[in-house]
Motif scaffolding. Structure first.
Motif, PDB file in Angstrom:
ATOM      1  N   TYR A  59       0.940   7.328  -6.533  1.00 11.84           N
ATOM      2  CA  TYR A  59      -0.037   8.400  -6.733  1.00 11.84           C
ATOM      3  C   TYR A  59       0.583   9.769  -6.434  1.00 11.84           C
ATOM      4  O   TYR A  59       0.323  10.738  -7.144  1.00 11.84           O
ATOM      5  CB  TYR A  59      -1.277   8.192  -5.862  1.00 11.84           C
ATOM      6  CG  TYR A  59      -2.227   7.159  -6.418  1.00 11.84           C
ATOM      7  CD1 TYR A  59      -2.804   7.313  -7.677  1.00 11.84           C
ATOM      8  CD2 TYR A  59      -2.541   6.023  -5.686  1.00 11.84           C
ATOM      9  CE1 TYR A  59      -3.667   6.370  -8.195  1.00 11.84           C
ATOM     10  CE2 TYR A  59      -3.410   5.066  -6.194  1.00 11.84           C
ATOM     11  CZ  TYR A  59      -3.972   5.245  -7.447  1.00 11.84           C
ATOM     12  OH  TYR A  59      -4.829   4.308  -7.955  1.00 11.84           O
ATOM     13  N   TYR A  81       0.824  -1.205   0.000  1.00  8.70           N
ATOM     14  CA  TYR A  81       0.000   0.000   0.000  1.00  8.70           C
ATOM     15  C   TYR A  81       0.863   1.261   0.000  1.00  8.70           C
ATOM     16  O   TYR A  81       0.489   2.265  -0.604  1.00  8.70           O
ATOM     17  CB  TYR A  81      -0.966   0.009   1.181  1.00  8.70           C
ATOM     18  CG  TYR A  81      -2.096  -0.989   1.034  1.00  8.70           C
ATOM     19  CD1 TYR A  81      -2.807  -1.085  -0.150  1.00  8.70           C
ATOM     20  CD2 TYR A  81      -2.438  -1.825   2.077  1.00  8.70           C
ATOM     21  CE1 TYR A  81      -3.837  -1.990  -0.299  1.00  8.70           C
ATOM     22  CE2 TYR A  81      -3.463  -2.744   1.943  1.00  8.70           C
ATOM     23  CZ  TYR A  81      -4.162  -2.817   0.754  1.00  8.70           C
ATOM     24  OH  TYR A  81      -5.179  -3.720   0.614  1.00  8.70           O
ATOM     25  N   TYR A 115       0.567   4.241  -2.731  1.00  7.35           N
ATOM     26  CA  TYR A 115       0.400   5.621  -2.285  1.00  7.35           C
ATOM     27  C   TYR A 115       1.505   6.505  -2.862  1.00  7.35           C
ATOM     28  O   TYR A 115       1.241   7.607  -3.360  1.00  7.35           O
ATOM     29  CB  TYR A 115       0.407   5.653  -0.752  1.00  7.35           C
ATOM     30  CG  TYR A 115       0.297   7.013  -0.139  1.00  7.35           C
ATOM     31  CD1 TYR A 115      -0.879   7.744  -0.229  1.00  7.35           C
ATOM     32  CD2 TYR A 115       1.378   7.569   0.531  1.00  7.35           C
ATOM     33  CE1 TYR A 115      -0.994   8.991   0.339  1.00  7.35           C
ATOM     34  CE2 TYR A 115       1.274   8.824   1.103  1.00  7.35           C
ATOM     35  CZ  TYR A 115       0.090   9.530   1.007  1.00  7.35           C
ATOM     36  OH  TYR A 115       0.000  10.769   1.569  1.00  7.35           O
TER      37      TYR A 115
END
Length: 188
Positions: free
Chosen positions: A27, A20, A24
């Motif tokens: 992005y 994750y 993240y």
């Protein structure tokens, strides 16, 4: 290439968290060129936070703390990475002039910020999000007389910005690129 199957529950959680974290970060990396949209979303989030504080009639300490933190970030954003006063003192010891060039034959050095724009945006957005989150918990709603906090914050902004502007004038640097010439290539 995938990692081998984890042997413990902690390893499984760690692997998932790392996955994750990479998503993240991807992005964040993709948002880097979209400065206007990033700041517009941060401004919207700050506006929503202010609406929350005004309509809830509380959480003034959270708002004050956020204001102090954002002021600190802004000061780091408009400050040079290398303090000209320290460089000037060092330059006087060894006979060279430190800081920005004062004559044509001196070397030009561009303004380098202590806090880059992206880190400024990221830290401000994260702080506003945390402040907004804290404004939903009664434990952070401490009873204070908010006009005193507002006046103290305004005085703090005035004094720190006056000192910063005096520093900019004394060492002749401008942290903003408004009005500066830009050259985009050999054809222009």
């Amino acid at each position: 290439m995938d990692a081998p199957e984890p042997d413990t529950p902690f390893a499984a959680v760690s692997a998932q968290t790392t996955r994750y974290g990479r998503i993240y970060q991807s992005y964040l990396d993709r948002s880097t060129p979209f400065r206007t949209y990033r700041w517009a979303s941060t401004g919207t989030l700050l506006f929503l936070f202010f609406l929350r504080i005004v309509f809830a009639q509380g959480w003034y300490i959270v708002a004050y703390s956020l204001g102090i933190y954002l002021l600190n970030l802004f000061l780091a954003f408009i400050s040079p990475k290398f303090d000209p006063s320290l460089e000037q003192d060092e330059g006087m010891e060894d006979g060279t002039a430190g800081g920005l060039p004062t004559k044509e034959e001196e070397e030009f050095r561009p303004f380098v910020r202590r806090l880059p724009e992206f880190k400024f945006w990221y830290s401000a957005t994260r702080a506003i999000t945390i402040g907004f989150f804290c404004s939903w918990f009664e434990i952070f709603n401490l009873p204070v007389f908010w006009p005193v906090l507002v006046m103290y914050w305004l005085i703090l902004v005035f004094l720190t910005m006056r000192r910063q502007i005096q520093h900019m004038i004394k060492y002749r640097y401008v942290p903003f690129t408004v009005g500066k010439k830009r050259f985009s290539g050999p054809n222009h």
